[in-house]
Design an enzyme around this catalytic site. Structure first.
Site, PDB file in Angstrom:
ATOM      1  N   HIS A 111      68.089   8.932 -59.127  1.00 53.85           N
ATOM      2  CA  HIS A 111      66.985   9.605 -59.137  1.00 53.85           C
ATOM      3  C   HIS A 111      66.919  10.692 -60.522  1.00 53.85           C
ATOM      4  O   HIS A 111      66.122  10.388 -61.275  1.00 53.85           O
ATOM      5  CB  HIS A 111      66.659  10.753 -57.768  1.00 53.85           C
ATOM      6  CG  HIS A 111      65.730  11.540 -57.803  1.00 53.85           C
ATOM      7  ND1 HIS A 111      64.585  11.201 -56.988  1.00 53.85           N
ATOM      8  CD2 HIS A 111      65.452  12.880 -58.636  1.00 53.85           C
ATOM      9  CE1 HIS A 111      63.821  12.048 -57.207  1.00 53.85           C
ATOM     10  NE2 HIS A 111      64.088  12.996 -58.207  1.00 53.85           N
ATOM     11  N   GLU A 112      68.185  11.374 -60.460  1.00 59.26           N
ATOM     12  CA  GLU A 112      68.060  12.435 -61.632  1.00 59.26           C
ATOM     13  C   GLU A 112      68.031  11.581 -63.179  1.00 59.26           C
ATOM     14  O   GLU A 112      67.344  11.990 -64.020  1.00 59.26           O
ATOM     15  CB  GLU A 112      69.022  13.194 -61.581  1.00 59.26           C
ATOM     16  CG  GLU A 112      69.145  14.262 -60.265  1.00 59.26           C
ATOM     17  CD  GLU A 112      67.893  15.091 -60.018  1.00 59.26           C
ATOM     18  OE1 GLU A 112      67.094  15.461 -61.092  1.00 59.26           O
ATOM     19  OE2 GLU A 112      67.666  15.246 -58.766  1.00 59.26           O
ATOM     20  N   HIS A 152      64.676  10.720 -64.172  1.00 57.15           N
ATOM     21  CA  HIS A 152      64.201  11.960 -64.670  1.00 57.15           C
ATOM     22  C   HIS A 152      64.434  11.928 -66.150  1.00 57.15           C
ATOM     23  O   HIS A 152      63.658  11.973 -67.130  1.00 57.15           O
ATOM     24  CB  HIS A 152      64.335  13.236 -64.245  1.00 57.15           C
ATOM     25  CG  HIS A 152      63.316  13.723 -62.969  1.00 57.15           C
ATOM     26  ND1 HIS A 152      62.268  13.471 -62.708  1.00 57.15           N
ATOM     27  CD2 HIS A 152      63.810  13.804 -61.817  1.00 57.15           C
ATOM     28  CE1 HIS A 152      61.823  14.126 -61.478  1.00 57.15           C
ATOM     29  NE2 HIS A 152      63.070  14.078 -60.937  1.00 57.15           N
ATOM     30  N   ILE A 175      59.458  26.414 -53.255  1.00 54.10           N
ATOM     31  CA  ILE A 175      58.089  26.818 -53.420  1.00 54.10           C
ATOM     32  C   ILE A 175      57.926  28.356 -53.846  1.00 54.10           C
ATOM     33  O   ILE A 175      57.051  28.953 -54.322  1.00 54.10           O
ATOM     34  CB  ILE A 175      57.127  26.560 -52.289  1.00 54.10           C
ATOM     35  CG1 ILE A 175      57.499  27.298 -50.954  1.00 54.10           C
ATOM     36  CG2 ILE A 175      57.128  24.935 -52.061  1.00 54.10           C
ATOM     37  CD1 ILE A 175      56.549  27.097 -50.002  1.00 54.10           C
ATOM     38  N   GLY A 221      59.296  25.483 -59.077  1.00 55.08           N
ATOM     39  CA  GLY A 221      57.859  25.338 -59.510  1.00 55.08           C
ATOM     40  C   GLY A 221      56.965  24.369 -58.524  1.00 55.08           C
ATOM     41  O   GLY A 221      55.963  24.254 -58.962  1.00 55.08           O
ATOM     42  N   TYR A 222      57.506  24.531 -57.416  1.00 51.73           N
ATOM     43  CA  TYR A 222      56.834  23.493 -56.726  1.00 51.73           C
ATOM     44  C   TYR A 222      55.610  24.195 -55.663  1.00 51.73           C
ATOM     45  O   TYR A 222      55.142  23.754 -54.466  1.00 51.73           O
ATOM     46  CB  TYR A 222      57.591  22.932 -55.639  1.00 51.73           C
ATOM     47  CG  TYR A 222      58.289  21.451 -56.090  1.00 51.73           C
ATOM     48  CD1 TYR A 222      57.832  20.272 -56.266  1.00 51.73           C
ATOM     49  CD2 TYR A 222      59.579  21.694 -56.900  1.00 51.73           C
ATOM     50  CE1 TYR A 222      58.450  19.359 -56.756  1.00 51.73           C
ATOM     51  CE2 TYR A 222      60.275  20.621 -57.792  1.00 51.73           C
ATOM     52  CZ  TYR A 222      59.339  19.507 -57.467  1.00 51.73           C
ATOM     53  OH  TYR A 222      60.050  18.513 -58.408  1.00 51.73           O
TER      54      TYR A 222
HETATM   55 ZN   LIG Z   1      63.116  14.840 -58.794  1.00 47.98          ZN
END
Ligand SMILES: [Zn+2]
Length: 639
Positions: free
Chosen positions: A417-418, A421, A555, A559-560
């Site tokens: 996953h990382e 990114h 959150i 930044g979510y």
């Molecule tokens: Zn991610």
């Protein structure tokens, strides 16, 4: 985040207001704003820009509006408004930092010392070893895994396997309760911080003319508005609910009949019974599987996936080369890699740092990537500055010098996953730093590149390549491989519900909820909202004392905010994108699709509208939900 210390915290607290101030100054610069508007309005200057530059200008103008540039204009009350707006920004940054520090401190502060090993029955050996080390570092015993004592801690690499494996129900309950009320009392109480953050966000949104912070947040995203985000979540909810209910029934029956375990299941039971259920169905535990997942081989496999699918060559930069290049990392275990095009000329494309092991005393938990250097082309010399990324994971460190780090399969998917990114940051072809790599990619599209990569870890071809026993080097047994490949389908409905709960709770708090503060008459607390939403999404009801929101860092510390839905939203796209590979019937055509993915999703960064990126890669508008449901084994639920 990887090198916490009192000195650094103090330094951050000192500079943070200055950073907020200068970013506000830049965001509110009327000179800059006027220049950009003029550029946009003058046909000649506008047509002279390329498409990427135009989007950068448009996004900058939008960003400046959201930074309150309008309060700098002459007008009644504007000076006041500007002052208040800026106060809000500074205070929000302070509160977020405080929130994260509270969570980290509360996590560090807790340790349940166990002196009788029988209490830990069911816990895998690797976890018991780790817990003895935790006890030692807290001044109990000398780290002997057999003699103890052992410390159960709330950092994820300990907590998660503990809750999944420990047979002692009372102990599980005690630790679960400690975790669920983390950072919710005394000096580290995050509840007032959350209420203040929510009030400030609401005030900010109102000042900028939005009906809620949710509406503000969504205006910057691919989904564009709260209703679209809710609609996507609801589509997944409807498709998943029957399966999730059935899974819970199966788990309950299994607990009763096979484990002689009390029912109904409580929140501290589901992970444990789920793991037993998995072991029963698949005959292998996560820990047994980890004996076949050795870190260096997993990394090699990941790099081969990248080579095969995207045509890039990744290699480690050894210490001599690091020295020559003047590279110094922040810890001896941090590795440095270089990424080259796999073509004949081996063009250097990027570098990245890899910090893989957990170090709870100074490193935040979880996994993430971040930007060190962004790709740009110097307009005067034409020289390209290559991008550099940070890749941070939290997997268990090697037990000794002779034994490499063994990974849980979940650590493997996290790593993939990382790296996804990182790839989006590193393989960009955009020359402008404002929109190259992950810069400027819409928040709800940015998880596409990462979640896309996870799919490879489930492919038999790659699993064969990566999985060998850490001692005997034998390949992973066939039935264990099947276990891994099917693992994401097992109890996928309940897992999906959990994510849908976080996502809908986040949207509710940021659209409809009126936070409790001094002058508010709100009757509902944030925890009431959590419980209200849980009635729909949590099939195992949370306990009344549940104060999980106090550690919901995504959150309130990250930044979510009004953006947690992005995970599921992006996952729809990433699954549908991966389906483009699955639809191919030859190696050549798969590779063609992989290159196309590199040339669109990974290359375009934030310089192209994500809807257009999608259209170019997938050859159609819109996203289909089937692939995600199929990957999660939930398809039958919709039939
Ligand atoms: Zn991610």
């Amino acid at each position: 985040m990887v090198k916490d210390s009192p000195e650094l915290r103090k330094a951050i607290e000192t500079v943070q207001p200055m950073i907020v101030k200068i970013s506000l100054q830049m965001g509110q610069s009327l000179e800059l704003y006027d220049a950009l508007i003029k550029m946009q309005q003058n046909e000649r200057t506008w047509e002279a820009l390329d498409k990427e530059q135009q989007r950068i200008v448009e996004k900058t103008i939008q960003g400046m509006k959201l930074s309150g540039v309008a309060f700098g204009l002459e007008g009644e009350g504007n000076a006041e408004k500007r002052k208040r707006f800026n106060e809000i920004q500074e205070r929000k940054a302070q509160l977020s930092l405080k929130f994260s520090n509270n969570v980290q401190d509360a996590t560090k502060a807790y340790a349940k010392i166990i002196t009788d090993k029988t209490e830990l029955e069911g816990c895998p050996e690797s976890l018991i070893k780790g817990m003895a080390k935790h006890a030692q570092s807290r001044g109990h015993g000398d780290g002997d895994a057999d003699l103890g004592p052992w410390a159960i801690t709330l950092d994820a690499p300990t907590l998660v396997p503990f809750i999944m494996n420990c047979k002692n129900r009372d102990l599980r309950e005690a630790v679960y309760r400690a975790n669920i009320k983390k950072a919710s009392d005394g000096d580290r109480d995050n509840e007032p911080i959350i209420n203040e953050i929510l009030s400030l966000r609401e005030e900010e949104a109102a000042m900028l003319g939005f009906s809620s912070f949710g509406a503000l947040s969504l205006s910057k995203k691919m989904a564009s508005n709260v209703d679209t985000a809710k609609e996507v979540l609801n589509r997944l909810y409807e498709a998943t609910l029957p399966a999730a209910k059935q899974e819970l029934n199966e788990l309950t029956e299994f607990a009763k009949n096979q484990l002689n375990h009390p029912t109904p299941l409580r929140p501290w039971d589901t992970a444990f019974v789920g793991e037993e259920f998995r072991k029963d169905r698949f005959k292998y535990s996560a820990d047994q599987i980890s004996e076949y997942l050795v870190f260096p081989r997993v990394m090699d496999t990941l790099f081969e996936v990248a080579k095969d699918s995207f045509g890039i060559h990744v290699s480690e930069v050894d210490s001599a080369e690091q020295k020559r290049a003047g590279i110094t990392a922040w810890n001896k275990d941090v590795k440095v890699y270089k990424v080259q095009d796999d073509g004949l000329d081996k063009t250097l494309l990027a570098y990245f740092y890899g910090d893989f092991y957990s170090r709870s005393e100074e490193k935040k938990s979880g996994a993430w990537m971040d930007v060190c250097v962004t790709r740009m082309k110097d307009p005067s010399t034409g020289k390209v500055r290559v991008p550099i990324a940070y890749m941070i994971c939290n997997q268990p460190p090697p037990m000794s010098d002779s034994e490499p780090s063994r990974m849980k399969f979940q650590d493997v998917t996290t790593l993939f996953h990382e790296f996804g990114h990182c790839l989006q940051h590193m393989l960009t072809t955009v020359d402008y730093p404002q929109a190259s790599g992950i810069k400027g990619v819409e928040w709800d599209f940015v998880e596409v590149a990462s979640q896309f990569m996870e799919n490879f870890a489930y492919e038999p071809q790659w699993l064969d390549r990566m999985a060998r026993h850490y001692k005997t080097d034998e390949p992973m047994p066939q039935d264990m491989k099947k276990t891994v490949m099917q693992s994401r389908e097992c109890l996928a409905g309940l897992a999906m519900m959990r994510q849908l709960h976080f996502a809908t709770l986040d949207l509710e708090l940021h659209t409809n909820y009126k936070p409790r503060n001094q002058d508010s008459t709100a009757t509902e607390s944030i925890f009431d909202v959590d419980r209200r939403m849980a009635q729909k999404t949590c099939l195992v009801p949370p306990i009344p004392e549940d104060r999980f929101l106090c550690s919901f860092s995504h959150i309130f510390g990250g930044g979510y905010a009004a953006g947690y839905y992005s995970y599921k939203y992006s996952e729809l796209y990433s699954a549908d994108a991966y389906a483009a590979l699955e639809e191919q019937d030859s190696i050549e055509s798969r590779q063609r699709v992989g290159r196309k993915y590199r040339d669109t999703v990974l290359a375009y960064g934030g310089a192209t509208d994500p809807k257009q990126v999608w259209r170019e890669f997938r050859g159609r508008d819109g996203v289909q939900v089937d692939a995600l449901l199929r990957h999660s084994g939930l398809q039958s639920a919709t039939a």
